[in-house]
Motif scaffolding. Structure first.
Motif, PDB file in Angstrom:
ATOM      1  N   VAL A 134       0.709  -0.873  -0.614  1.00  0.00           N
ATOM      2  CA  VAL A 134      -0.103  -0.102   0.103  1.00  0.00           C
ATOM      3  C   VAL A 134       1.206   0.796  -0.375  1.00  0.00           C
ATOM      4  O   VAL A 134       0.258   1.658  -0.578  1.00  0.00           O
ATOM      5  N   ALA A 135       1.598   1.209   0.762  1.00  0.00           N
ATOM      6  CA  ALA A 135       2.986   2.465   0.488  1.00  0.00           C
ATOM      7  C   ALA A 135       3.731   2.311  -0.740  1.00  0.00           C
ATOM      8  O   ALA A 135       3.767   3.806  -0.917  1.00  0.00           O
ATOM      9  N   ASP A 136       4.246   1.310  -1.096  1.00  0.00           N
ATOM     10  CA  ASP A 136       5.056   1.519  -2.778  1.00  0.00           C
ATOM     11  C   ASP A 136       3.914   2.304  -3.434  1.00  0.00           C
ATOM     12  O   ASP A 136       3.385   3.312  -4.302  1.00  0.00           O
ATOM     13  N   ILE A 137       2.153   2.079  -3.636  1.00  0.00           N
ATOM     14  CA  ILE A 137       1.425   2.607  -4.314  1.00  0.00           C
ATOM     15  C   ILE A 137       1.196   3.395  -4.528  1.00  0.00           C
ATOM     16  O   ILE A 137       0.687   4.341  -5.270  1.00  0.00           O
ATOM     17  N   ASN A 138       1.351   3.978  -2.641  1.00  0.00           N
ATOM     18  CA  ASN A 138       0.795   5.665  -2.507  1.00  0.00           C
ATOM     19  C   ASN A 138       2.100   6.187  -3.356  1.00  0.00           C
ATOM     20  O   ASN A 138       1.837   7.373  -3.682  1.00  0.00           O
ATOM     21  N   LYS A 139       3.189   5.536  -3.336  1.00  0.00           N
ATOM     22  CA  LYS A 139       4.607   6.687  -3.679  1.00  0.00           C
ATOM     23  C   LYS A 139       3.966   6.530  -5.138  1.00  0.00           C
ATOM     24  O   LYS A 139       4.855   7.682  -5.551  1.00  0.00           O
ATOM     25  N   ILE A 140       3.603   5.575  -5.969  1.00  0.00           N
ATOM     26  CA  ILE A 140       3.383   5.487  -7.594  1.00  0.00           C
ATOM     27  C   ILE A 140       2.604   6.725  -7.231  1.00  0.00           C
ATOM     28  O   ILE A 140       2.388   7.160  -8.329  1.00  0.00           O
ATOM     29  N   LYS A 141       1.100   6.642  -6.763  1.00  0.00           N
ATOM     30  CA  LYS A 141       0.517   7.639  -6.448  1.00  0.00           C
ATOM     31  C   LYS A 141       0.502   9.403  -7.151  1.00  0.00           C
ATOM     32  O   LYS A 141       0.834   9.688  -7.883  1.00  0.00           O
ATOM     33  N   GLU A 142       1.782   9.083  -5.865  1.00  0.00           N
ATOM     34  CA  GLU A 142       2.463  10.258  -5.887  1.00  0.00           C
ATOM     35  C   GLU A 142       3.868  10.810  -7.388  1.00  0.00           C
ATOM     36  O   GLU A 142       3.141  12.006  -7.541  1.00  0.00           O
ATOM     37  N   THR A 143       3.787  10.113  -8.247  1.00  0.00           N
ATOM     38  CA  THR A 143       4.384   9.963  -9.418  1.00  0.00           C
ATOM     39  C   THR A 143       3.585  10.086 -10.374  1.00  0.00           C
ATOM     40  O   THR A 143       3.744  11.198 -11.190  1.00  0.00           O
TER      41      THR A 143
END
Length: 162
Positions: A134-143
């Motif tokens: 979930v943290a990784d997908i949030n980083k992707i969402k930021e990008t």
């Protein structure tokens, strides 16, 4: 003689004006290509927007106790799509900054999709693993938001197409 000079001046002025017009058109075309996405990149970004939202939904469902085996199949399908879309490269017509941003986004998608695809059922049952993804997908969402801002993509329009 005077008549010939006037014709020469008229032709010269027309030639200069035409040259300036063509130069401006050429410069605008170059600017447009550097600041706008190609149709392939636009499609990839739109598709990955929907896929990342669905992956996020699936991961949150797992956190809330949904059956791991049912979610695993769906996550495998979605993660393979992410890895596939992530293998794209940004169009060469974009500016260097635009290419770097888009390629960074594609790499994040590819790595996330590949890692998510390789998870076993036992790993999907572990809440720490799910939280990390979930943290990784949030980083992707930021990008993704940076890509939307950089290329002036209307996220509200994408939400409505859903």
């Amino acid at each position: 003689m005077e008549n010939k000079v006037q014709k020469f001046l008229k032709r010269g002025i027309i030639l200069i004006v035409s040259s300036v017009f063509l130069l401006c058109a050429s410069l605008y075309t170059t600017y447009y290509e550097k600041t706008n996405l190609s149709s392939v990149d636009s499609t990839v970004i739109a598709q990955t927007y929907f896929i990342t939202n669905e992956v996020n939904t699936q991961l949150h469902a797992l956190q809330n106790g949904e059956d791991v085996k049912d979610s695993k199949e769906k996550l495998m399908e979605l993660s393979s799509l992410l890895a596939s879309y992530g293998s794209s490269t940004a169009s060469n017509s974009l500016s260097k900054d635009g290419q770097q941003l888009l390629n960074r986004y594609y790499v994040q998608l590819r790595e996330f999709g590949t890692n998510l695809y390789s998870l076993k059922v036992e790993q999907l049952s572990d809440s720490d693993t799910i939280e990390a993804y979930v943290a990784d997908i949030n980083k992707i969402k930021e990008t993704q938001k940076k890509v939307f801002t950089r290329f002036k993509i209307n996220e509200q329009a994408l939400k409505q197409k859903k």
